[in-house]
Write an enzyme that holds these catalytic residues in place. Structure first.
Site, PDB file in Angstrom:
ATOM      1  N   LYS A  20      12.666  22.930 -26.355  1.00 18.72           N
ATOM      2  CA  LYS A  20      13.326  21.879 -25.606  1.00 18.72           C
ATOM      3  C   LYS A  20      13.344  20.625 -26.488  1.00 18.72           C
ATOM      4  O   LYS A  20      12.305  20.058 -26.810  1.00 18.72           O
ATOM      5  CB  LYS A  20      12.581  21.609 -24.283  1.00 18.72           C
ATOM      6  CG  LYS A  20      13.320  20.679 -23.334  1.00 18.72           C
ATOM      7  CD  LYS A  20      12.932  19.235 -23.580  1.00 18.72           C
ATOM      8  CE  LYS A  20      13.704  18.280 -22.661  1.00 18.72           C
ATOM      9  NZ  LYS A  20      13.469  16.858 -23.042  1.00 18.72           N
ATOM     10  N   GLU A  46      -0.643  18.394 -27.971  1.00 15.14           N
ATOM     11  CA  GLU A  46      -0.902  17.373 -28.992  1.00 15.14           C
ATOM     12  C   GLU A  46      -0.408  16.074 -28.399  1.00 15.14           C
ATOM     13  O   GLU A  46       0.798  15.861 -28.227  1.00 15.14           O
ATOM     14  CB  GLU A  46      -0.172  17.719 -30.292  1.00 15.14           C
ATOM     15  CG  GLU A  46      -0.623  16.879 -31.473  1.00 15.14           C
ATOM     16  CD  GLU A  46       0.266  15.687 -31.723  1.00 15.14           C
ATOM     17  OE1 GLU A  46      -0.146  14.562 -31.339  1.00 15.14           O
ATOM     18  OE2 GLU A  46       1.347  15.854 -32.282  1.00 15.14           O
ATOM     19  N   CYS A  56       1.546   9.179 -33.191  1.00 20.31           N
ATOM     20  CA  CYS A  56       0.295   9.310 -32.440  1.00 20.31           C
ATOM     21  C   CYS A  56      -0.924   9.262 -33.352  1.00 20.31           C
ATOM     22  O   CYS A  56      -2.044   9.118 -32.871  1.00 20.31           O
ATOM     23  CB  CYS A  56       0.309  10.593 -31.607  1.00 20.31           C
ATOM     24  SG  CYS A  56       0.947  12.022 -32.483  1.00 20.31           S
ATOM     25  N   GLU A  79      -2.227   3.202 -26.188  1.00 22.72           N
ATOM     26  CA  GLU A  79      -1.294   3.545 -27.250  1.00 22.72           C
ATOM     27  C   GLU A  79      -0.007   2.743 -27.076  1.00 22.72           C
ATOM     28  O   GLU A  79       0.684   2.857 -26.069  1.00 22.72           O
ATOM     29  CB  GLU A  79      -0.993   5.041 -27.228  1.00 22.72           C
ATOM     30  CG  GLU A  79      -0.136   5.487 -28.393  1.00 22.72           C
ATOM     31  CD  GLU A  79       0.072   6.989 -28.426  1.00 22.72           C
ATOM     32  OE1 GLU A  79      -0.020   7.565 -29.521  1.00 22.72           O
ATOM     33  OE2 GLU A  79       0.321   7.579 -27.353  1.00 22.72           O
TER      34      GLU A  79
END
Length: 494
Positions: free
Chosen positions: A186, A260, A295, A396
């Protein structure tokens, strides 16, 4: 599909279709989504199908039909298929790099070209591991045979993010394919074009249905794949909040899951590392050259009090040299934020950080910014005198924002580094290699780098601890643990 890649200058957007069962198809209901380049918020570079539950059914059915035959092939045939894909990808690395810059806003020199090259290397690496899908035998005596087999999981749904779509596809696709799985990828709706071009190349060398690629929104086609009873494994890369929901939904039906997720990586500079080489590596660790949209960004910079001012001065000088500009230009170091929503999110964190009492601005690149609307450009921001419990030091941001924190003792900096629910990456810099390694081993992160800020390579096990995820990818261990399962066979011989 045509082999002509979209360009910024094209008069009409490229109209993509999805790959399902070896055919290029529209969404079942015909709906489409505009793909806008971050270089210009008014420029539609492509349109893609807006897939839904019916399309998930079609893709999973195609994968389930193709997977047994693919898995039954001798491993050398799967190996050769991956090598042929790698050869075709290598021939279009520059095209993929240019499209990545257009699609994601990542600068072609610092990110897009290395990402396309990494994809080629990943297919070759995992092709080389095709023969490692081995079982073992136990010495059970002459009247019995005990053996194991490594079997593919079946159908894998890979859900990709928008920040580095080709790189994350490299983490998942070749490992899943070479181990005998069929896959439904996807693509992220904000940056789908390079993944669709990758699919076209792969389709030349794979049986129909072994690879399927769908496009659309996460809450629609993404959730349909996560919930689908025909999907044996979900491999997801994205935010921790979304990943938690993926794990809950897929886990509810006992599907395999690897995640992840996000990070808030510590970047620790020891007192003996106040030098230009360390500054250069720290700048790599900040991921400023990826607009901070990584990340693994070392977004918390811990400087020992003895070198705090001196080292920070060097970091600021280096940040000021980085050019924010059109990601298609070779001279650009820092490209575009992906979209308006993310740009506003980054600005919101900056505003929040500046509102904290005692914070100081070490560097604000915004006044010198020479690019702006209609692109989503954001200059680096370095804030100092930051406390570890502030939002900018805990959450984050996914933008070029660096928080600088002061420390005195090794125990103190390790405690601060680990005072986070994230644990994806970490960086330690020091000339005393014993102290550097000792510190690195105490940090709770899945990937710790010592005296380097880049260094990601094919074959290393990649994944996070704590809320940064579960499972590993991009390595032999990741392939075996993430995309295969063990079958035990016992035979009585007499």
């Amino acid at each position: 599909m045509s082999s002509t890649f979209p360009t910024f200058e094209a008069d009409t957007p490229r109209s993509y279709r999805m790959l399902i069962g070896g055919s290029w198809v529209d969404a079942a209901d015909g709906q489409r989504i505009d793909v806008i380049t971050p270089i210009d918020r008014h420029r539609v570079i492509a349109t893609i199908p807006r897939a839904g539950e019916v399309d998930a059914d079609r893709a999973v059915a195609a994968a389930r039909a193709a997977q047994p035959g693919w898995a039954a092939l001798p491993f050398t045939e799967r190996q050769r298929a991956l090598l042929r894909i790698a050869d075709d990808l290598e021939a279009v690395v520059e095209d993929l790099a240019a499209l990545t810059a257009l699609d994601t806003g990542n600068a072609i020199r610092t990110q897009a070209r290395p990402e396309a090259g990494l994809l080629v290397g990943a297919f070759r690496y995992f092709a080389g591991l095709a023969g490692e899908l081995k079982g073992v035998t136990l010495p059970t005596g002459s009247d019995a045979l005990s053996l194991t087999r490594r079997l593919p999981l079946g159908v894998v749904a890979g859900i990709l993010p928008w920040n580095s779509p080709l790189m994350i596809a490299a983490f998942k696709l070749p490992a899943a394919l070479v181990s005998g799985n069929a896959m439904v990828l996807k693509a992220a709706e904000d940056a789908p074009t390079t993944v669709l071009e990758l699919a076209e190349i792969c389709a030349r060398h794979l049986p129909e249905g072994v690879l399927n690629v769908v496009t659309g929104y996460g809450p629609e086609i993404g959730e349909a794949l996560v919930d689908h009873p025909g999907v044996d494994k979900v491999s997801f890369t994205g935010s921790t909040a979304t990943g938690s929901g993926v794990a809950s939904r897929a886990g509810g039906r006992l599907a395999h899951v690897s995640l992840e997720l996000g990070g808030k990586s510590p970047c620790i500079v020891l007192p003996d590392a106040d030098d230009e080489d360390t500054v250069e590596q720290v700048m790599l660790a900040t991921r400023f050259a990826r607009q901070g949209q990584s990340c693994t960004s070392g977004s918390r910079l811990f400087l020992h009090e003895d070198i705090h001012d001196s080292f920070l001065e060097k970091v600021v000088a280096r940040a000021a040299q980085m050019r924010v500009g059109d990601p298609r230009e070779e001279s650009t170091d820092i490209g575009c934020i992906i979209n308006a929503r993310q740009w506003d999110r980054v600005q919101g964190y900056i505003d929040d950080g500046l509102a904290n009492e005692g914070v100081e601005v070490a560097y604000d690149g915004r006044p010198a910014l020479q690019v702006g609307e209609p692109g989503f450009y954001h200059a680096p921001m370095i804030l100092t005198q930051v406390r570890n419990d502030w939002r900018i030091a805990r959450e984050e941001i996914f933008g070029p924002v660096l928080s600088v924190l002061r420390w005195r003792t090794e125990d103190e900096v390790v405690a601060m580094a680990n005072d986070s629910h994230y644990g994806l990456a970490a960086f330690v810099f020091g000339r005393d290699i014993g102290m550097a390694l000792r510190t690195a081993q105490r940090v709770q992160s899945g990937w710790v780098q010592v005296n380097q800020g880049g260094g990601q390579q094919v074959g290393q096990s990649y994944g996070g601890m704590k809320a940064s995820g579960q499972g590993r990818e991009f390595s032999l261990e990741g392939m075996l643990e993430g995309f295969t399962q063990i079958q035990q066979i016992n035979v009585r011989l007499s």
